[in-house]
Design a protein around this motif. Structure first.
Motif, PDB file in Angstrom:
ATOM      1  N   ARG A  38       0.840  -1.195   0.000  1.00 50.54           N
ATOM      2  CA  ARG A  38       0.000   0.000   0.000  1.00 50.54           C
ATOM      3  C   ARG A  38       0.884   1.258   0.000  1.00 50.54           C
ATOM      4  O   ARG A  38       1.845   1.359   0.758  1.00 50.54           O
ATOM      5  CB  ARG A  38      -0.889   0.015   1.243  1.00 50.54           C
ATOM      6  N   ARG A  59      -6.154  -2.654  -5.586  1.00 51.45           N
ATOM      7  CA  ARG A  59      -6.728  -1.439  -6.166  1.00 51.45           C
ATOM      8  C   ARG A  59      -5.626  -0.393  -6.289  1.00 51.45           C
ATOM      9  O   ARG A  59      -4.738  -0.303  -5.441  1.00 51.45           O
ATOM     10  CB  ARG A  59      -7.853  -0.917  -5.275  1.00 51.45           C
ATOM     11  N   ARG A  61      -4.610   3.805  -7.735  1.00 50.64           N
ATOM     12  CA  ARG A  61      -5.111   5.145  -8.055  1.00 50.64           C
ATOM     13  C   ARG A  61      -4.193   5.796  -9.091  1.00 50.64           C
ATOM     14  O   ARG A  61      -2.968   5.738  -8.975  1.00 50.64           O
ATOM     15  CB  ARG A  61      -5.163   5.995  -6.792  1.00 50.64           C
ATOM     16  N   THR A  76      -9.552   5.306 -10.715  1.00 50.23           N
ATOM     17  CA  THR A  76      -9.248   4.246  -9.764  1.00 50.23           C
ATOM     18  C   THR A  76      -9.306   2.933 -10.521  1.00 50.23           C
ATOM     19  O   THR A  76     -10.282   2.652 -11.227  1.00 50.23           O
ATOM     20  CB  THR A  76     -10.246   4.237  -8.595  1.00 50.23           C
ATOM     21  N   CYS A  99      -0.510   4.502  -8.120  1.00 48.78           N
ATOM     22  CA  CYS A  99      -0.105   4.145  -6.759  1.00 48.78           C
ATOM     23  C   CYS A  99      -1.054   3.088  -6.191  1.00 48.78           C
ATOM     24  O   CYS A  99      -2.271   3.194  -6.356  1.00 48.78           O
ATOM     25  CB  CYS A  99      -0.120   5.400  -5.888  1.00 48.78           C
ATOM     26  N   GLU A 101      -3.379   1.488  -3.706  1.00 52.80           N
ATOM     27  CA  GLU A 101      -4.168   1.972  -2.575  1.00 52.80           C
ATOM     28  C   GLU A 101      -4.229   0.946  -1.449  1.00 52.80           C
ATOM     29  O   GLU A 101      -4.612   1.268  -0.331  1.00 52.80           O
ATOM     30  CB  GLU A 101      -5.592   2.310  -3.028  1.00 52.80           C
TER      31      GLU A 101
END
Length: 224
Positions: A38, A59, A61, A76, A99, A101
């Motif tokens: 993360r 996930r 971003r 997203t 990045c 998440e």
């Protein structure tokens, strides 16, 4: 992720659904599984990675940052999404940072392996993809402009995009553009754009010629 073979993982990705069995085996031998913690960047704006990433789990971003450090979230991403395909196709730096998440697992496919997925008539395929990538990069810049710049910045940005070298060391917008069309381009009212253009002319950023063309001074970039 470690319980499945590369070929099993490949079959879960819609992007590779049309591959022949032979291509699937070839690509499965080339892909690498990778895990991002993360907050880790999968790709970074302004840099090259020369690889395609496909999200398997987690996930991510997509964030674009301007020269002043201001950020806008473009999207997203969820499993099966692709990352880095634009840079892989046109060999330009990434237009945004992606990045993680949360803990995110990806498949990594290097350029050579990606090329093997293309049809034999790859020249036409690449030309089409290059055209699409240019449109997407332009759209990303437009979104960033609308989200982060004031009307002055958006007008200045649009004028610079329209301007070309006139051969005499000046930047010129040769085709006449109406205030209404400029307003629609930058997402502002015609009245506001007219006031901005008048101010830019009075301050020497823009010189409007009799035929409607414009000379754009390079220092207008300070407004973007």
């Amino acid at each position: 992720m470690s319980m499945l073979s590369n070929l099993d993982l490949l079959r879960r990705v819609p992007l590779f659904a049309a591959l022949t069995p032979e291509q699937s085996v070839s690509i499965a031998d080339a892909i690498v599984k990778k895990r991002f913690k993360r907050g880790s960047n999968i790709v970074e704006q302004g840099k090259k990675s020369d690889a395609l990433y496909i999200l398997l789990a987690g996930r991510a971003r997509v964030v674009s940052t301007d020269s002043r450090g201001r950020e806008v979230i473009l999207a997203t991403l969820h499993p099966s999404a692709c990352i880095g395909e634009m840079s892989l196709i046109d060999d330009e730096p990434h237009s945004a940072t992606v990045c993680a998440e949360m803990q995110t697992d990806v498949l990594l496919l290097e350029r050579d392996a990606f090329t093997r997925c293309l049809p034999e008539n790859s020249s036409m395929a690449y030309n089409i993809m290059l055209g699409l990538v240019r449109r997407l990069r332009h759209a990303d810049r437009k979104i960033e402009s609308l989200a982060l710049m004031d009307v002055y910045g958006r007008v200045a940005h649009s004028l610079l995009e329209l301007a070309v070298d006139d051969g005499a060391g000046n930047l010129a917008v040769r085709d006449k553009i109406s205030r209404q069309d400029l307003a629609k381009t930058v997402g502002a009212s015609r009245e506001m754009v007219s006031r901005v253009m008048k101010d830019l002319e009075e301050r020497g950023f823009v010189q409007t010629c009799g035929d409607g063309s414009m000379i754009i001074k390079e220092w207008i970039s300070a407004l973007t």
